[in-house]
Motif scaffolding. Structure first.
Motif, PDB file in Angstrom:
ATOM      1  N   UNK A   1       0.942  -1.120  -0.126  1.00  0.00           N
ATOM      2  CA  UNK A   1       0.061  -0.061  -0.097  1.00  0.00           C
ATOM      3  C   UNK A   1       1.000   1.278  -0.051  1.00  0.00           C
ATOM      4  N   UNK A   2       0.502   2.175  -0.907  1.00  0.00           N
ATOM      5  CA  UNK A   2       1.204   3.413  -0.654  1.00  0.00           C
ATOM      6  C   UNK A   2       0.387   4.361   0.003  1.00  0.00           C
ATOM      7  N   UNK A   3       0.949   5.232   0.606  1.00  0.00           N
ATOM      8  CA  UNK A   3       0.481   6.171   1.819  1.00  0.00           C
ATOM      9  C   UNK A   3       0.254   7.613   0.923  1.00  0.00           C
ATOM     10  N   UNK A   4      -1.080   7.746   0.666  1.00  0.00           N
ATOM     11  CA  UNK A   4      -1.040   9.260  -0.015  1.00  0.00           C
ATOM     12  C   UNK A   4      -1.545  10.282   0.951  1.00  0.00           C
ATOM     13  N   UNK A   5      -1.854   9.929   1.908  1.00  0.00           N
ATOM     14  CA  UNK A   5      -2.304  10.920   3.158  1.00  0.00           C
ATOM     15  C   UNK A   5      -1.766  10.292   4.275  1.00  0.00           C
ATOM     16  N   UNK A   6      -1.942  11.403   5.440  1.00  0.00           N
ATOM     17  CA  UNK A   6      -1.520  11.211   6.863  1.00  0.00           C
ATOM     18  C   UNK A   6      -2.539  10.296   7.233  1.00  0.00           C
ATOM     19  N   UNK A   7      -1.794   9.459   8.143  1.00  0.00           N
ATOM     20  CA  UNK A   7      -2.684   8.209   8.794  1.00  0.00           C
ATOM     21  C   UNK A   7      -3.908   9.109   9.634  1.00  0.00           C
ATOM     22  N   UNK A   8      -4.935   8.120   9.752  1.00  0.00           N
ATOM     23  CA  UNK A   8      -6.186   8.637  10.260  1.00  0.00           C
ATOM     24  C   UNK A   8      -5.855   8.523  11.896  1.00  0.00           C
ATOM     25  N   UNK A   9      -5.225   7.404  12.142  1.00  0.00           N
ATOM     26  CA  UNK A   9      -4.795   7.381  13.560  1.00  0.00           C
ATOM     27  C   UNK A   9      -3.193   7.003  13.785  1.00  0.00           C
ATOM     28  N   UNK A  10      -2.587   7.628  14.678  1.00  0.00           N
ATOM     29  CA  UNK A  10      -1.106   7.666  14.559  1.00  0.00           C
ATOM     30  C   UNK A  10      -0.710   7.792  16.195  1.00  0.00           C
ATOM     31  N   UNK A  11       0.153   6.973  16.576  1.00  0.00           N
ATOM     32  CA  UNK A  11       0.625   6.955  17.991  1.00  0.00           C
ATOM     33  C   UNK A  11       1.945   6.653  17.969  1.00  0.00           C
ATOM     34  N   UNK A  12       2.785   7.332  18.530  1.00  0.00           N
ATOM     35  CA  UNK A  12       4.180   7.272  18.670  1.00  0.00           C
ATOM     36  C   UNK A  12       4.613   6.756  20.282  1.00  0.00           C
ATOM     37  N   UNK A  13       4.884   5.690  20.842  1.00  0.00           N
ATOM     38  CA  UNK A  13       5.297   5.439  22.046  1.00  0.00           C
ATOM     39  C   UNK A  13       6.360   4.681  22.298  1.00  0.00           C
ATOM     40  N   UNK A  14       6.711   4.588  23.556  1.00  0.00           N
ATOM     41  CA  UNK A  14       7.741   3.693  23.814  1.00  0.00           C
ATOM     42  C   UNK A  14       7.745   2.104  24.352  1.00  0.00           C
ATOM     43  N   UNK A  15       8.664   1.321  24.068  1.00  0.00           N
ATOM     44  CA  UNK A  15       8.388   0.034  24.139  1.00  0.00           C
ATOM     45  C   UNK A  15       8.067  -0.120  25.490  1.00  0.00           C
ATOM     46  N   UNK A  16       7.309  -1.337  25.753  1.00  0.00           N
ATOM     47  CA  UNK A  16       6.928  -1.875  27.351  1.00  0.00           C
ATOM     48  C   UNK A  16       5.564  -2.312  27.411  1.00  0.00           C
ATOM     49  N   UNK A  17       5.306  -3.248  28.084  1.00  0.00           N
ATOM     50  CA  UNK A  17       3.790  -3.921  27.993  1.00  0.00           C
ATOM     51  C   UNK A  17       2.945  -2.820  28.541  1.00  0.00           C
ATOM     52  N   UNK A  18       3.183  -1.900  29.399  1.00  0.00           N
ATOM     53  CA  UNK A  18       2.236  -1.022  29.910  1.00  0.00           C
ATOM     54  C   UNK A  18       1.977  -0.168  28.706  1.00  0.00           C
ATOM     55  N   UNK A  19       2.976   0.456  28.130  1.00  0.00           N
ATOM     56  CA  UNK A  19       2.922   1.644  27.059  1.00  0.00           C
ATOM     57  C   UNK A  19       2.098   0.994  26.062  1.00  0.00           C
ATOM     58  N   UNK A  20       2.416  -0.397  25.505  1.00  0.00           N
ATOM     59  CA  UNK A  20       1.516  -1.065  24.407  1.00  0.00           C
ATOM     60  C   UNK A  20       0.179  -1.132  24.864  1.00  0.00           C
TER      61      UNK A  20
END
Length: 155
Positions: A1-20
């Motif tokens: 898939x090529x992305x022609x627009x920004x994602x509708x949902x975006x989350x940047x987070x740190x690794x870890x079970x609680x963070x997930x």
């Protein structure tokens, strides 16, 4: 898939079970708010949970504090998902085949520890692709809608 627009949902987070867990909760709320049907929403939680927990466990070896990005595009055919991390590569440079673990159900003492997650991911997604580039793991897949999405032309 090529992305022609920004994602509708975006989350940047740190690794870890609680963070997930927190990232999954936020993604579920975002997908529900977009009026995605409940079965597709639930399926996305299962698949994203499996994939993200594998990143924490295998790519980062349970080390906390490493970056993970989760992007979701709401499209007419389903939820296109992209997971990025900078952990170790997948074995042999490919996503697991997802063969079901072999066991005798009556012998519960000998149940295998693994072998279920990737089989489930493969069964519930389409067009799953993995690549490693510039020390980044990129996993892209489609979680098909179980019902037509009432979105406004998410293609």
């Amino acid at each position: 898939m090529t992305h022609t627009k920004a994602p509708d949902v975006f989350h940047r987070f740190q690794s870890g079970t609680v963070q997930v867990r927190h990232a999954l909760d936020r993604a579920r709320n975002d997908v529900r708010a977009a009026k995605v049907d409940s079965v597709t929403c639930d399926t996305s939680q299962i698949i994203l949970g499996e994939v993200l927990n594998n990143v924490v466990e295998h790519a980062y070896g349970f080390e906390e504090g490493h970056p993970i990005e989760m992007s979701i595009w709401l499209r007419d055919d389903g939820l296109w998902c992209e997971i990025l991390d900078h952990g170790g590569p997948m074995p042999d440079g490919v996503a697991p085949a997802g063969r079901r673990a072999q066991f005798v159900p009556e012998n519960r003492d000998d149940l295998p520890e693994g072998g279920f997650g990737w089989a489930m991911v493969r069964e519930l997604t389409q067009d799953l692709n993995y690549r490693r580039a510039n020390d980044t793991n990129e996993l892209v897949f489609l979680i098909p809608h179980t019902q037509p999405w009432p979105g406004t032309g998410g293609t």
